[in-house]
Write an enzyme that holds these catalytic residues in place. Structure first.
Site, PDB file in Angstrom:
ATOM      1  N   CYS A 102       1.010  -1.120  -0.036  1.00 11.47           N
ATOM      2  CA  CYS A 102      -0.146   0.049  -0.057  1.00 11.47           C
ATOM      3  C   CYS A 102       0.753   1.327   0.110  1.00 11.47           C
ATOM      4  CB  CYS A 102      -0.949   0.037   1.292  1.00 11.47           C
ATOM      5  SG  CYS A 102      -2.056   1.154   1.239  1.00 11.47           S
ATOM      6  N   HIS A 144      -8.885  -4.035  -1.595  1.00 15.89           N
ATOM      7  CA  HIS A 144      -8.176  -3.045  -1.194  1.00 15.89           C
ATOM      8  C   HIS A 144      -8.747  -1.743  -1.046  1.00 15.89           C
ATOM      9  CE1 HIS A 144      -3.584  -2.117   0.124  1.00 15.89           C
ATOM     10  NE2 HIS A 144      -4.077  -0.979  -0.233  1.00 15.89           N
ATOM     11  N   GLU A 145      -8.847  -1.305  -2.197  1.00 19.16           N
ATOM     12  CA  GLU A 145      -9.191   0.306  -2.405  1.00 19.16           C
ATOM     13  C   GLU A 145     -10.619   0.396  -1.492  1.00 19.16           C
ATOM     14  OE1 GLU A 145      -7.080   2.281  -3.132  1.00 19.16           O
ATOM     15  OE2 GLU A 145      -5.856   0.605  -3.844  1.00 19.16           O
ATOM     16  N   HIS A 148     -10.089   0.877   1.711  1.00 22.23           N
ATOM     17  CA  HIS A 148      -9.528   2.445   2.285  1.00 22.23           C
ATOM     18  C   HIS A 148     -10.743   3.345   2.446  1.00 22.23           C
ATOM     19  CE1 HIS A 148      -5.156   2.505   2.184  1.00 22.23           C
ATOM     20  NE2 HIS A 148      -5.324   2.043   0.812  1.00 22.23           N
TER      21      HIS A 148
HETATM   22 NI    NI Z   1      -3.527   0.928  -0.162  1.00 19.43          NI
END
Ligand code: NI
Length: 185
Positions: A102, A144-145, A148
């Protein structure tokens, strides 16, 4: 925007839920452009890494906007797609672990379980609905995004410290928490 605009842990903003985008205007378009330039600038400064994607919160703008590279295999293709208010509508298959990193977690990679296939719904920069069925690495990147946008960093999903690795300057990974050497007899 440059690599210097990217925030890193333990910045508390990274653990906050981002706000939905209500109206796609010039400000949102500028935000997406800034995210893309920050990602490419970050990548230009890092020999062994690839800037696959970024969420707006990573440049300290907690809005539900993510940018994802169109070609993960060729660094010279610097084009991205923009996803606004992205959501997973369906996740399929058995989650599998792979190493991921990341831009907000400097030099640390970790093994995270992700679904191999996800169906995504979002808006594009023109405000039109888009649906994507993602598999493999793209499925991992979306998970993953979207994490976030919900205030989750990949390291938050790793309980076993043996699943964390440090990227050394030579491009090799070493365990963050090596087992203690056996006692001498
Ligand atoms: Ni990331």
């Amino acid at each position: 925007m440059t690599a210097n605009d990217i925030i890193t842990i333990p910045n508390p903003l990274l653990r906050e839920r981002s706000k939905r985008v209500g109206h796609i205007d010039a400000e949102v378009q500028e935000l997406a452009a800034g995210m893309i330039s920050a990602t490419l600038d970050w990548e230009a400064g890092r020999e062994h890494e690839f800037g696959a994607a970024l969420a707006a919160v990573q440049i300290a703008k907690p809005h539900r906007v993510v940018v994802i590279r169109n070609d993960f295999d060729h660094k010279e293709d610097q084009s991205f797609s923009v996803f606004i208010n992205p959501e997973i509508v369906k996740a399929e298959g058995e989650p599998a672990e792979e190493l991921e990193g990341c831009l907000s977690v400097k030099d640390i990679y970790g093994s995270v379980a992700r679904y191999p296939k996800v169906k995504i719904k979002a808006l594009n920069l023109d405000g039109r609905p888009v649906r994507v069925t993602a598999t493999g690495f793209l499925a991992r990147v979306f998970q993953h995004e979207i994490d976030h946008t919900n205030g989750i960093v990949f390291v938050d999903r790793i309980e076993d410290p043996h699943k964390l690795f440090r990227l050394e300057s030579n491009g090799k990974f070493t365990p963050v928490n090596p087992d203690k050497a056996p006692a001498q007899s």
